[in-house]
Design a protein around this motif. Structure first.
Motif, short mmCIF file in Angstrom:
data_model
loop_
_atom_site.label_atom_id
_atom_site.label_comp_id
_atom_site.label_asym_id
_atom_site.label_seq_id
_atom_site.Cartn_x
_atom_site.Cartn_y
_atom_site.Cartn_z
N THR A 32 2.57 23.60 79.71
CA THR A 32 1.99 23.75 81.05
C THR A 32 0.48 23.58 81.02
O THR A 32 -0.11 22.90 81.87
CB THR A 32 2.35 25.12 81.64
OG1 THR A 32 3.77 25.23 81.70
CG2 THR A 32 1.77 25.31 83.02
N SER A 84 4.22 27.65 77.51
CA SER A 84 2.88 27.85 78.07
C SER A 84 1.95 26.72 77.67
O SER A 84 1.15 26.24 78.49
CB SER A 84 2.30 29.18 77.57
OG SER A 84 3.05 30.25 78.07
N ARG A 120 -0.19 29.01 84.69
CA ARG A 120 -0.49 28.39 85.99
C ARG A 120 -1.79 28.91 86.57
O ARG A 120 -2.43 28.24 87.36
CB ARG A 120 0.65 28.64 86.98
CG ARG A 120 1.96 28.01 86.56
CD ARG A 120 3.07 28.44 87.46
NE ARG A 120 3.28 29.88 87.28
CZ ARG A 120 4.26 30.56 87.83
NH1 ARG A 120 5.12 29.95 88.61
NH2 ARG A 120 4.40 31.86 87.62
N ALA A 175 6.94 36.41 81.06
CA ALA A 175 7.81 36.16 82.20
C ALA A 175 7.75 34.71 82.68
O ALA A 175 8.66 34.25 83.38
CB ALA A 175 7.45 37.10 83.35
N TYR A 176 6.72 33.99 82.31
CA TYR A 176 6.53 32.62 82.81
C TYR A 176 7.73 31.70 82.57
O TYR A 176 8.13 30.99 83.49
CB TYR A 176 5.24 32.01 82.22
CG TYR A 176 5.06 30.58 82.62
CD1 TYR A 176 4.78 30.24 83.94
CD2 TYR A 176 5.19 29.55 81.70
CE1 TYR A 176 4.63 28.92 84.32
CE2 TYR A 176 5.04 28.23 82.07
CZ TYR A 176 4.76 27.92 83.38
OH TYR A 176 4.62 26.63 83.76
N LEU A 215 10.70 32.34 82.69
CA LEU A 215 11.79 32.74 83.58
C LEU A 215 11.58 32.24 85.01
O LEU A 215 12.43 32.48 85.86
CB LEU A 215 11.92 34.26 83.58
CG LEU A 215 12.18 34.91 82.22
CD1 LEU A 215 12.13 36.43 82.33
CD2 LEU A 215 13.50 34.45 81.65
N THR A 216 10.48 31.55 85.28
CA THR A 216 10.17 31.13 86.64
C THR A 216 10.90 29.87 87.08
O THR A 216 10.86 29.53 88.25
CB THR A 216 8.64 30.93 86.83
OG1 THR A 216 8.19 29.96 85.89
CG2 THR A 216 7.90 32.24 86.63
N SER A 217 11.54 29.16 86.16
CA SER A 217 12.36 28.01 86.54
C SER A 217 13.42 27.77 85.47
O SER A 217 13.24 28.16 84.31
CB SER A 217 11.52 26.74 86.75
OG SER A 217 11.20 26.14 85.52
N ASN A 218 14.49 27.15 85.87
CA ASN A 218 15.57 26.86 84.92
C ASN A 218 15.10 25.90 83.83
O ASN A 218 15.50 26.02 82.68
CB ASN A 218 16.78 26.30 85.64
CG ASN A 218 17.48 27.33 86.49
OD1 ASN A 218 17.36 28.53 86.24
ND2 ASN A 218 18.19 26.89 87.50
N ASP A 227 -0.37 33.98 82.51
CA ASP A 227 0.43 32.96 83.19
C ASP A 227 -0.36 31.65 83.13
O ASP A 227 -1.47 31.55 83.65
CB ASP A 227 0.68 33.36 84.63
CG ASP A 227 1.65 32.46 85.35
OD1 ASP A 227 1.74 31.25 84.99
OD2 ASP A 227 2.31 32.93 86.28
N ARG A 238 12.03 25.51 82.59
CA ARG A 238 11.19 26.22 81.62
C ARG A 238 12.03 27.12 80.73
O ARG A 238 11.78 27.23 79.53
CB ARG A 238 10.13 27.05 82.34
CG ARG A 238 9.07 26.23 82.98
CD ARG A 238 7.98 27.11 83.58
NE ARG A 238 7.19 26.32 84.48
CZ ARG A 238 7.21 26.43 85.81
NH1 ARG A 238 7.96 27.34 86.38
NH2 ARG A 238 6.46 25.65 86.55
N ASP A 276 2.85 38.67 82.08
CA ASP A 276 2.93 37.44 82.87
C ASP A 276 3.28 36.24 82.00
O ASP A 276 4.06 35.37 82.39
CB ASP A 276 1.61 37.18 83.59
CG ASP A 276 1.33 38.20 84.69
OD1 ASP A 276 2.26 38.92 85.10
OD2 ASP A 276 0.17 38.28 85.12
#
Length: 177
Positions: free
Chosen positions: A102, A99, A173, A20-21, A23-26, A171, A28, A17
Motif C-alpha cells: 500500500t 502495508s 492509508r 487491522a488494515y 481486514l479492510t478488504s478481501n 494504517d 488485502r 490500526d
C-alpha cells in the motif's frame, strides 16, 4: 511522564490500526494470508535445510509432508512457545507486506524518491521474517542450539522489531511518508 504515556497510547493505537488494515478488504486479507503462509513455510523449511532439500529435490509434491514434519520438529525442539513465535512472525510479516504494498502504491503516485525510501523497509521486513532460519540456510544449524532459549529470544526480538515498525506506520492509508 504524560507525554510518554500519550506516545505509548498513540503507538498502540497505530499498531492496532496496522494489524487491522489487512481486514479492510478481501483482497488485502487474501494477500496477507498468502504472505503469511509462504513466510511460515520458508521459516519452517529453513529450520532443517538439509532435510528440506532432500525431500523437495526428490519430489516437490512432498512439500506438505516436509512442512508438517518440520512443524512437529519445531514443536519438539522449542515447544509451544517456539512454534507460537514462528507463527506470530509469519503473521506480522504478512501484515507488513500488505502495508508495504500500500505504501509503495501511494508513493508511486507521489514521487520516485519516496519509493526509494520505502524499499529498505521492505527489505528489513523480509530479512526479519527469515530470522533465525538464515543461520540454518547458511549451514550454521548447530548455531541455533547454541543460542539462548533455542533461538526463541532471536525470534522474539524480530517480532518486537516488526511490531515496533508496524506501530510507527499505523494504517498505511493515513501514514505520512
Amino acid at each position: 511522564m504524560n507525554d510518554r504515556l500519550s506516545d505509548v497510547r498513540a503507538w498502540s493505537r497505530d499498531l492496532r490500526d496496522a494489524l487491522a488494515y489487512p481486514l479492510t478488504s478481501n483482497r488485502r486479507l487474501l494477500m496477507a494470508g498468502i504472505a503469511t503462509s509462504l513466510t511460515y513455510v520458508v521459516l519452517v523449511l529453513s529450520t532443517f535445510p538439509q532435510f528440506s532439500m532432500q525431500v523437495l529435490s526428490r519430489d516437490v509434491t512432498d512439500l506438505g509432508f516436509a512442512v508438517a514434519t518440520l512443524t512437529r520438529e519445531t514443536y519438539l525442539s522449542t515447544g509451544w512457545l517456539g512454534l507460537g513465535l514462528v507463527t506470530a512472525y509469519a503473521l506480522l510479516t504478512g501484515v507488513a507486506l500488505v502495508s508495504t504494498v500500500t505504501l509503495v502504491r501511494r508513493a508511486r503516485r507521489q514521487s520516485a524518491s519516496t519509493i526509494v525510501g520505502i524499499i529498505p523497509g521492505l527489505l528489513a521486513a523480509g530479512c526479519a521474517s527469515c530470522g533465525a532460519g538464515v543461520l540454518g540456510a547458511l549451514g550454521f544449524v548447530s548455531a541455533m542450539a547454541m543460542l539462548p532459549f533455542d533461538g526463541n529470544l532471536l525470534r522474539l526480538g524480530g517480532i518486537v522489531l516488526l511490531a515496533y515498525f508496524l506501530g510507527q506506520t499505523g494504517d498505511p492509508r493515513t501514514c505520512t511518508i
